[in-house]
Design a protein around this motif. Structure first.
Motif, short mmCIF file in Angstrom:
data_model
loop_
_atom_site.label_atom_id
_atom_site.label_comp_id
_atom_site.label_asym_id
_atom_site.label_seq_id
_atom_site.Cartn_x
_atom_site.Cartn_y
_atom_site.Cartn_z
N LEU A 424 0.82 -1.08 0.15
CA LEU A 424 0.18 -0.06 0.21
C LEU A 424 0.86 1.32 0.09
O LEU A 424 0.47 2.18 -0.74
N VAL A 425 1.86 1.22 0.77
CA VAL A 425 2.78 2.44 0.82
C VAL A 425 3.41 2.65 -0.66
O VAL A 425 3.45 3.75 -1.04
N THR A 426 3.97 1.58 -1.10
CA THR A 426 4.52 1.69 -2.52
C THR A 426 3.39 2.17 -3.55
O THR A 426 3.80 3.17 -4.10
N GLY A 427 2.39 1.60 -3.58
CA GLY A 427 1.42 1.63 -4.98
C GLY A 427 0.95 3.12 -4.46
O GLY A 427 0.53 3.92 -5.32
N LEU A 428 0.54 3.26 -3.48
CA LEU A 428 -0.36 4.65 -3.03
C LEU A 428 0.55 5.87 -3.26
O LEU A 428 0.07 6.94 -3.84
N SER A 429 1.60 5.65 -2.91
CA SER A 429 2.72 6.85 -3.12
C SER A 429 3.04 7.12 -4.54
O SER A 429 3.40 8.22 -5.05
N ALA A 430 2.95 5.85 -5.27
CA ALA A 430 3.51 6.17 -6.75
C ALA A 430 2.02 6.60 -7.50
O ALA A 430 2.32 7.33 -8.58
N LEU A 431 0.83 6.50 -6.95
CA LEU A 431 -0.21 7.32 -7.57
C LEU A 431 -0.46 8.37 -7.07
O LEU A 431 -0.80 9.60 -7.82
N LEU A 432 -0.06 8.83 -5.96
CA LEU A 432 -0.27 10.35 -5.42
C LEU A 432 0.99 11.29 -5.56
O LEU A 432 0.74 12.58 -5.63
N LEU A 433 2.23 10.58 -5.43
CA LEU A 433 3.31 11.44 -5.56
C LEU A 433 4.21 11.22 -6.91
O LEU A 433 3.55 10.35 -7.58
N ILE A 435 6.43 8.90 -9.03
CA ILE A 435 6.81 7.48 -8.97
C ILE A 435 8.12 7.06 -8.57
O ILE A 435 8.22 6.08 -8.01
N ASP A 436 9.08 7.73 -8.76
CA ASP A 436 10.49 7.56 -8.30
C ASP A 436 10.61 7.41 -7.01
O ASP A 436 11.34 6.90 -6.12
N LEU A 437 9.68 8.56 -6.35
CA LEU A 437 9.74 8.56 -4.63
C LEU A 437 9.04 7.37 -4.11
O LEU A 437 9.38 7.01 -2.89
N SER A 438 8.34 6.67 -4.92
CA SER A 438 7.47 5.51 -4.25
C SER A 438 8.53 4.46 -4.14
O SER A 438 8.44 3.56 -3.33
N ILE A 439 9.51 4.27 -4.97
CA ILE A 439 10.72 3.36 -4.90
C ILE A 439 11.53 3.39 -3.69
O ILE A 439 11.64 2.58 -2.70
N TYR A 440 11.58 4.74 -3.30
CA TYR A 440 12.50 5.06 -1.93
C TYR A 440 11.44 4.68 -0.66
O TYR A 440 11.98 3.92 0.24
N LEU A 441 10.44 5.15 -0.93
CA LEU A 441 9.54 4.83 0.37
C LEU A 441 8.93 3.51 0.52
O LEU A 441 9.23 2.76 1.60
N GLY A 442 8.86 2.82 -0.70
CA GLY A 442 8.55 1.22 -0.50
C GLY A 442 9.74 0.38 0.13
O GLY A 442 9.73 -0.32 1.12
N ALA A 443 10.77 0.75 -0.32
CA ALA A 443 12.20 0.01 0.20
C ALA A 443 12.43 0.36 1.57
O ALA A 443 12.81 -0.38 2.33
#
Length: 619
Positions: A424-433, A435-443
Motif C-alpha cells: 500500500l505504501v509503494t502503490g499509493l505513493s506512486a499514484l499520489l506522488l 513514481i520515483d519517490l515511491s521506490i524509496y518509500l517502499g524500500a
C-alpha cells in the motif's frame, strides 16, 4: 577449560599485556585491504568463454532464439519509446545495444537487456523533473542513461546484491502495479488525439485527461477502437501469431484508408541514419543535480527487475546467477546505450522468457537478438512513420494492462501485515506522488519492517516443572540458590537487534539469584560494532552487581569481530569458549563448568532463556 579451547585461543593477546598499537593498525589495514580486493573480484569480461568456437548446433539454436526475440523486441521497443515520450530510435537502439553488449559482461543467457515498460515510465517522470520543454528533453537522455549506468557500476563494486536481499518483492509488485496504471492513463491522450501537457503524476494525468476529453479527435478514436478490436481478435483466435506486429501492420493499412477518406491522423516520427549519433546531448552540473534522484531510482528498479527475472529463469534450469555480475553488465550496457543514443536498459521479462523457451543455449542468443534488431532498424526504420500514434497507444495500454498481476497483488494483501503495508505504501505513493519517490518509500518501509521483526526478540524464562516438563517460569517464581542463565542469541545480531541484551538485563534486575550469564553465540550471525558494544556493556553491568558473563559457542567470524572490538580482552579469555566443530555442545559444557567454578558450588540452578517469537513460529 579443555585443551582444545586453550589451543584455539592461543593466538589471542594476553589480557595482562597492553595491546600493541602497531598490531591494531595492521589488523585494520588487513581488514580493509581484503574488503577492497573482494570488491574488485568481478569477472571483467566473461564473454571470452562463449566466443571460443561454439558448436554449430549451439549457434543454430541461438540464432533461432535471437530471431524470435528480435521480432518481439522491435515493436515493443517502439512502444516503450512512446511511453517515455521519446522518438522510436531511442528504444530500438537501447534494445539493440543492450541485448548485444550485456552478455559479454555477465556471461549469462537468462537475462535479455533492453527497454521495459516499467522503466520507461521512470524515464518519462525523470525527464519531466528536469523542467526542460518537451522538444529539449531528448538532449538530456544520454546524460540520464549514463548516470543510471554509473550508479549500477558503483552498486556492483559495492556488492549491492546484499541490500537487494533485504527488500521485499512486494515493493516491486506495488511499483509495477502503480506504473501500469500510470502508463494506461497516460496513453489515453494519444489514443484520443489531444495533449494534456507536462503532467507526470497519476492524479495530474487523470485531471488533465478529464479536462481535455471534449477535444477528442474522432478519427483518432476510430483507429484506436479498430486497433483494439484487431488485437483482441488475434489474441482470441490466433494466439500463437506475433499479435503486436500483425496489429500494427493492419493499423498501418487502416491509416492509409483513413487518409484516403480525408480523415487525418497523427503518426510516429520515422528516422534515418542521419538521426543517429554519439553522445548527442547536454552535460552541465545543474542537469546532473536534477537527474540524480530519478537516475538512482531508475537504476534501483532496473536492478530489482532484471535480477528477479534472472533468478527465476536460472532456478528453473537448476542453475544460479551472480547478481553482482549481472548488475555490472547492466551498468556497462546502459553506458553503451548512452553513447549510441539509446534509452535505459533493464531486464525484460517477456523477451527473457521467450529466449529461454525458444531454445537459447548460450548468451550468444541475446547477442543475435540485438544484431537482428539493428538490421531491422536500418531496413524498415523509415516505415515507422506510417504507424498511427493512436494505434500504438492502444498496444501500449494493452501491455500496461497485462502488467497487473492479480495473483501477486492478492498475495501481497493477504500473506502478512508487513507485506500489506509495503504494498500500500509503494502503490499509493506512486499514484499520489512522483513514481520515483515511491521506490524509496517502499524500500525504506520494507527495510524498517524487517529490522523491527529481526530486532525485537522477547525472551521468556523456562524451567522444568514438577511433572518433568519444560514450562514457562512465572514472574514471581524465585530460587533461593544461586542461578546460572544460559541465553541463546540466534539469528542476525546487528545494530537493529541488540535489544536482546536489554531484555536480559531486565531479567537479571528482577531476580538477584542469577549470578552467571552464559551467552551462547553458536547461531549468531552478522555481528557488528553495536552488538559488540552491547556485549561489553552487559559485562560491565554484571561486574558492578557482582555477577559474571561467560561467552560460549562463538564461531570464527564472531570471534574475529569480538577480538577486533576488544570484547574478548574485556571479558577475559578464561571466560570465552570458541565453538568446537567436532562437538558443538562441548563449548557450552565447558562454559557451565567455568560458571560452576565461579560460583564455587555444584547445586546451582541452570535456567534457559528462549526467544518466544521463534517458539511460536515453530508451533
Amino acid at each position: 577449560m579443555t585443551d582444545s579451547d586453550n589451543q584455539d585461543l592461543s593466538h589471542l593477546p594476553d589480557s595482562t599485556e597492553p595491546p600493541r598499537r602497531k598490531r591494531r593498525w595492521g589488523r585494520i589495514l588487513r581488514y580493509w585491504s581484503r574488503g577492497a580486493i573482494r570488491a574488485i573480484t568481478l569477472d571483467w569480461f566473461p564473454g571470452r568463454r562463449f566466443l571460443r568456437k561454439p558448436p554449430k548446433a549451439t549457434l543454430a539454436a541461438d540464432a533461432k532464439a535471437g530471431v524470435n526475440v528480435a521480432l518481439l523486441a522491435f515493436p515493443q521497443s517502439i512502444a516503450y519509446s512512446l511511453i517515455a515520450g521519446l522518438p522510436p530510435q531511442f528504444g530500438l537502439m537501447s534494445s539493440a545495444i543492450g541485448s548485444a553488449t550485456g552478455p559479454f559482461f555477465s556471461g549469462s543467457r537468462f537475462i535479455v537487456l533492453g527497454p521495459t515498460n516499467a522503466t520507461a515510465i521512470l524515464m518519462l517522470t525523470g525527464l519531466v523533473a528536469t523542467g526542460l520543454p518537451p522538444d529539449q528533453r531528448m538532449a538530456a537522455v544520454p546524460l540520464f542513461v549514463l548516470m543510471v549506468g554509473f550508479f549500477m557500476l558503483i552498486g556492483a563494486l559495492l556488492r549491492a546484491s546484499l541490500l537487494i536481499n533485504y527488500i521485499s518483492r512486494t515493493v516491486v509488485t506495488g511499483y509495477i502495479t502503480a506504473a501500469a496504471a500510470l502508463i494506461f492513463v497516460n496513453q489515453i491522450q494519444n489514443a484520443l488525439g489531444f495533449d494534456i501537457g507536462n503532467a507526470s503524476t497519476f492524479l495530474g494525468i487523470v485531471t488533465g485527461t478529464a479536462r481535455s476529453i471534449t477535444q477528442t479527435h474522432l478519427p483518432e478514436l476510430g483507429i484506436a477502437v479498430a486497433t483494439l478490436a484487431i488485437n483482441w481478435a488475434i489474441l482470441r483466435w490466433l494466439p500463437k501469431l506475433p499479435n503486436v506486429v500483425i496489429t500494427l501492420l493492419v493499423a498501418v493499412a487502416l491509416g492509409f484508408g483513413f487518409e484516403y477518406m480525408g480523415w487525418h491522423l497523427a503518426y510516429l516520427s520515422g528516422f534515418s541514419l542521419g538521426d543517429l549519433g554519439f553522445l548527442r546531448g547536454e552535460f552541465d552540473f545543474d542537469l546532473i543535480g536534477a537527474l540524480a534522484a530519478p537516475a538512482l531510482a531508475l537504476a534501483f528498479v532496473s536492478v530489482l527487475e532484471g535480477t528477479s527475472i534472472g533468478k527465476t529463469l536460472a532456478s528453473k534450469s537448476g542453475r544460479r546467477i551472480d547478481v553482482n555480475q549481472e548488475i555490472y553488465a547492466m551498468g556497462l550496457s546502459n553506458a553503451a546505450s548512452a553513447v549510441f543514443g539509446g534509452m535505459n536498459s533493464s531486464g525484460s521479462l517477456t523477451r527473457s522468457v521467450l529466449s529461454d523457451s525458444s531454445g537459447a543455449r548460450s548468451p550468444l542468443a541475446s547477442v543475435f537478438a540485438g544484431l537482428f534488431v539493428l538490421v531491422l532498424m536500418f531496413a524498415v526504420g523509415r516505415g515507422i512513420q506510417y504507424i498511427p500514434t493512436a494505434a500504438l497507444a492502444v498496444v501500449v495500454m494493452g501491455i500496461a494492462y497485462s502488467l497487473i498481476n492479480r495473483h501477486n497483488i492478492m498475495m501481497a494483501l493477504r500473506t502478512t501485515r508487513s507485506d500489506t503495508i509495503v504494498f500500500l505504501v509503494t502503490g499509493l505513493s506512486a499514484l499520489l506522488l512522483q513514481i520515483d519517490l515511491s521506490i524509496y518509500l517502499g524500500a525504506f518501509t520494507s527495510i524498517i519492517l524487517f529490522l523491527r521483526k529481526a530486532g525485537s526478540p522477547e525472551l521468556v524464562e523456562y524451567n522444568f516443572n514438577d511433572d518433568g516438563q519444560l514450562a514457562e517460569l512465572g514472574a514471581r517464581s524465585r530460587r533461593s540458590v544461586p542461578g546460572i542463565s544460559i541465553m541463546h542469541a540466534e539469528g542476525d545480531l546487528f545494530f537493529g537487534s541488540t535489544d536482546i541484551f536489554d531484555q536480559q538485563i531486565r531479567q537479571i534486575i528482577r531476580d538477584p539469584s542469577l549470578k552467571v550469564i552464559i551467552l551462547r553465540l553458536k547461531n549468531a550471525r552478522n555481528l557488528d560494532a553495536t552488538a559488540a558494544a552491547a556485549i561489553s556493556e552487559l559485562h560491565g553491568f554484571l561486574q558492578k552487581s557482582g555477577r559474571h558473563l561467560v561467552i560460549s559457542g562463538a564461531g570464527r567470524e564472531v570471534t574475529r569481530v569480538l577480538q577486533n572490538a576488544g570484547t574478548i580482552e574485556l571479558v577475559g579469555k578464561e571466560n570465552f569458549f570458541r565453538e568446537i566443530l567436532s562437538n558443538p555442545t562441548l563449548s557450552t559444557r565447558d562454559a557451565l563448568m567455568r560458571a560452576t567454578s565461579i560460583l564455587g558450588r555444584r547445586d546451582a540452578e541452570v535456567r534457559i532463556f528462549v526467544d518466544q517469537n521463534k517458539t511460536n513460529d515453530e508451533e
